[in-house]
Design a protein around this motif. Sequence first.
Motif, PDB file in Angstrom:
ATOM      1  N   LEU A 149       0.822  -1.211   0.000  1.00  0.00           N
ATOM      2  CA  LEU A 149       0.000   0.000   0.000  1.00  0.00           C
ATOM      3  C   LEU A 149       0.857   1.261   0.000  1.00  0.00           C
ATOM      4  O   LEU A 149       0.603   2.203  -0.767  1.00  0.00           O
ATOM      5  CB  LEU A 149      -0.926   0.012   1.221  1.00  0.00           C
ATOM      6  CG  LEU A 149      -2.061  -1.013   1.270  1.00  0.00           C
ATOM      7  CD1 LEU A 149      -2.801  -0.906   2.595  1.00  0.00           C
ATOM      8  CD2 LEU A 149      -3.035  -0.789   0.116  1.00  0.00           C
ATOM      9  N   ASN A 150       1.875   1.280   0.835  1.00  0.00           N
ATOM     10  CA  ASN A 150       2.678   2.489   0.962  1.00  0.00           C
ATOM     11  C   ASN A 150       3.641   2.681  -0.198  1.00  0.00           C
ATOM     12  O   ASN A 150       3.947   3.825  -0.564  1.00  0.00           O
ATOM     13  CB  ASN A 150       3.435   2.472   2.294  1.00  0.00           C
ATOM     14  CG  ASN A 150       2.540   2.819   3.469  1.00  0.00           C
ATOM     15  OD1 ASN A 150       2.229   3.973   3.708  1.00  0.00           O
ATOM     16  ND2 ASN A 150       2.096   1.802   4.195  1.00  0.00           N
ATOM     17  N   ILE A 266       8.283   3.698   6.537  1.00  0.00           N
ATOM     18  CA  ILE A 266       7.411   2.516   6.507  1.00  0.00           C
ATOM     19  C   ILE A 266       7.993   1.433   5.616  1.00  0.00           C
ATOM     20  O   ILE A 266       8.034   0.254   5.994  1.00  0.00           O
ATOM     21  CB  ILE A 266       5.998   2.916   6.038  1.00  0.00           C
ATOM     22  CG1 ILE A 266       5.309   3.757   7.115  1.00  0.00           C
ATOM     23  CG2 ILE A 266       5.161   1.686   5.714  1.00  0.00           C
ATOM     24  CD1 ILE A 266       3.980   4.343   6.689  1.00  0.00           C
ATOM     25  N   VAL A 267       8.458   1.807   4.433  1.00  0.00           N
ATOM     26  CA  VAL A 267       8.989   0.830   3.479  1.00  0.00           C
ATOM     27  C   VAL A 267      10.208   0.105   4.047  1.00  0.00           C
ATOM     28  O   VAL A 267      10.345  -1.116   3.904  1.00  0.00           O
ATOM     29  CB  VAL A 267       9.337   1.521   2.150  1.00  0.00           C
ATOM     30  CG1 VAL A 267      10.158   0.601   1.251  1.00  0.00           C
ATOM     31  CG2 VAL A 267       8.064   1.954   1.433  1.00  0.00           C
ATOM     32  N   GLU A 320       2.235   4.896  13.737  1.00  0.00           N
ATOM     33  CA  GLU A 320       1.467   4.261  12.666  1.00  0.00           C
ATOM     34  C   GLU A 320       1.979   2.844  12.400  1.00  0.00           C
ATOM     35  O   GLU A 320       1.186   1.905  12.229  1.00  0.00           O
ATOM     36  CB  GLU A 320       1.587   5.108  11.396  1.00  0.00           C
ATOM     37  CG  GLU A 320       0.889   4.509  10.187  1.00  0.00           C
ATOM     38  CD  GLU A 320       1.203   5.265   8.901  1.00  0.00           C
ATOM     39  OE1 GLU A 320       0.689   4.859   7.840  1.00  0.00           O
ATOM     40  OE2 GLU A 320       1.983   6.252   8.948  1.00  0.00           O
ATOM     41  N   MET A 321       3.296   2.680  12.359  1.00  0.00           N
ATOM     42  CA  MET A 321       3.890   1.368  12.060  1.00  0.00           C
ATOM     43  C   MET A 321       3.600   0.339  13.149  1.00  0.00           C
ATOM     44  O   MET A 321       3.523  -0.857  12.879  1.00  0.00           O
ATOM     45  CB  MET A 321       5.404   1.513  11.860  1.00  0.00           C
ATOM     46  CG  MET A 321       5.792   2.284  10.614  1.00  0.00           C
ATOM     47  SD  MET A 321       7.569   2.193  10.233  1.00  0.00           S
ATOM     48  CE  MET A 321       8.271   3.141  11.586  1.00  0.00           C
ATOM     49  N   ILE A 322       3.452   0.802  14.378  1.00  0.00           N
ATOM     50  CA  ILE A 322       3.158  -0.103  15.482  1.00  0.00           C
ATOM     51  C   ILE A 322       1.662  -0.391  15.572  1.00  0.00           C
ATOM     52  O   ILE A 322       1.244  -1.545  15.737  1.00  0.00           O
ATOM     53  CB  ILE A 322       3.659   0.493  16.816  1.00  0.00           C
ATOM     54  CG1 ILE A 322       5.182   0.591  16.821  1.00  0.00           C
ATOM     55  CG2 ILE A 322       3.195  -0.363  18.000  1.00  0.00           C
ATOM     56  CD1 ILE A 322       5.739   1.324  18.033  1.00  0.00           C
ATOM     57  N   LEU A 323       0.842   0.651  15.436  1.00  0.00           N
ATOM     58  CA  LEU A 323      -0.593   0.527  15.702  1.00  0.00           C
ATOM     59  C   LEU A 323      -1.362  -0.226  14.625  1.00  0.00           C
ATOM     60  O   LEU A 323      -2.104  -1.170  14.923  1.00  0.00           O
ATOM     61  CB  LEU A 323      -1.199   1.923  15.889  1.00  0.00           C
ATOM     62  CG  LEU A 323      -2.712   1.982  16.120  1.00  0.00           C
ATOM     63  CD1 LEU A 323      -3.102   1.267  17.411  1.00  0.00           C
ATOM     64  CD2 LEU A 323      -3.193   3.435  16.152  1.00  0.00           C
TER      65      LEU A 323
END
Length: 403
Positions: A149-150, A266-267, A320-323
């Motif tokens: 997605l990212n 994120i990537v 964001e990456m954790i949640l």
Amino acid sequence: MNLYREAFLNIKKFPRIFWIVITATLINQIGNMAFVFLMLYATQHLGLTLEQSATAFAVLSGSMFLSGILSGNLIDYVGAARVMICAVLLNGIVLLIIPLLHDYFALVFMCLLWGLCYGAYRPASQTLVSYFTTDGLHKITFSVFRLALNLGMSIGPAMGGYLATRSFAAIFITNGIANLLACFILLCGLVGTVWFSYRPVARQKKVFTLKWLKYDAALRFFLLGMIPVSMVFFQHESTLAVYLKQDLNFPLSFYGLLFTVNTLLIVFFELLLNIATMNWPYRVNFFLGSVFITAGFAGVYFATAMWHIILLTVLWTLGEMILYPSASSYIAEIAPEGRRGSYMALFSSCSNLGLLLGPWSGAAVMQHFGGGALWIACGICGVVSMAIFHFLKEPIKISQHVN
């Protein structure tokens, strides 16, 4: 290191069909640029007022929320693969039609159809992806899914910005073609497999998606905790840009840079981070994710320099990456057998509600009380989510048989 080695060995064992879905998701997401440019298209190309453009965008967002609620039963009874294919096919057709229309009410109607299709794709794809792995590996599965997605989001809006300088209509045409290409890949990869015809509760009593909120206290508690922090998180797609330009006098190009920072983090790090936290209790993941997201936005109140904003972007991206991978994994694990579609749909609707309410309420607070008040409000909302997640219990599946 053993944890990482084991995780990557499991990733290598993911079935071929998983990677087909991931490929289709990547191509579909690369094309998903029209959503970002809808208001610019309406104001600059069609000559509509800002109020009319905002109404069209609100109809799109509202129908996405509605679609999330309605698609749950479809996913469980018709099948995630079929809903996913139909959603992306219809989405592509709608987007190819939009450039042919020049009437305000026609645009609003097409936005309604667009949101219904667009809103059904995400819960259907998440449900299908969750079938390919077992409990305990869902967090890794959804990290790979979010990676696609990212990656797509890092390409799509940039491509859209290039196309917008030449033709707004080309944005919708390119988006529609990408949707149809993703549909073709899914058809080639899924038709003839067990997953295309997999309908886990086809013969069971139909239960309206919202009724699961009545039957499952853990689901209610979780979604209640997600709404405030989601409202905070989606400020990055709305009020943050306005605040950076109007209050801090930063150029819009700097706002674009923040998306690059977010995507690169994120990537390169989300999958590794989620492997490292794979065995953490969900309550800890949700709490820490909310802490970092809240700190990242509430901290804007104190920011005066560009490097402050970049540091805060790193913080809310970490949250964001954790949640969010943990949230998708949690939903997959608490859903009764065969009801993941309904649960994913409710989770998707919760996110869409945050997207709908967050920017709207944030803009209202900023307009009436100033930017500083907005970031204080973000801090308060984040603390509410932290308090709720602190008391969240670990997954316990409830029976799929309800009255």
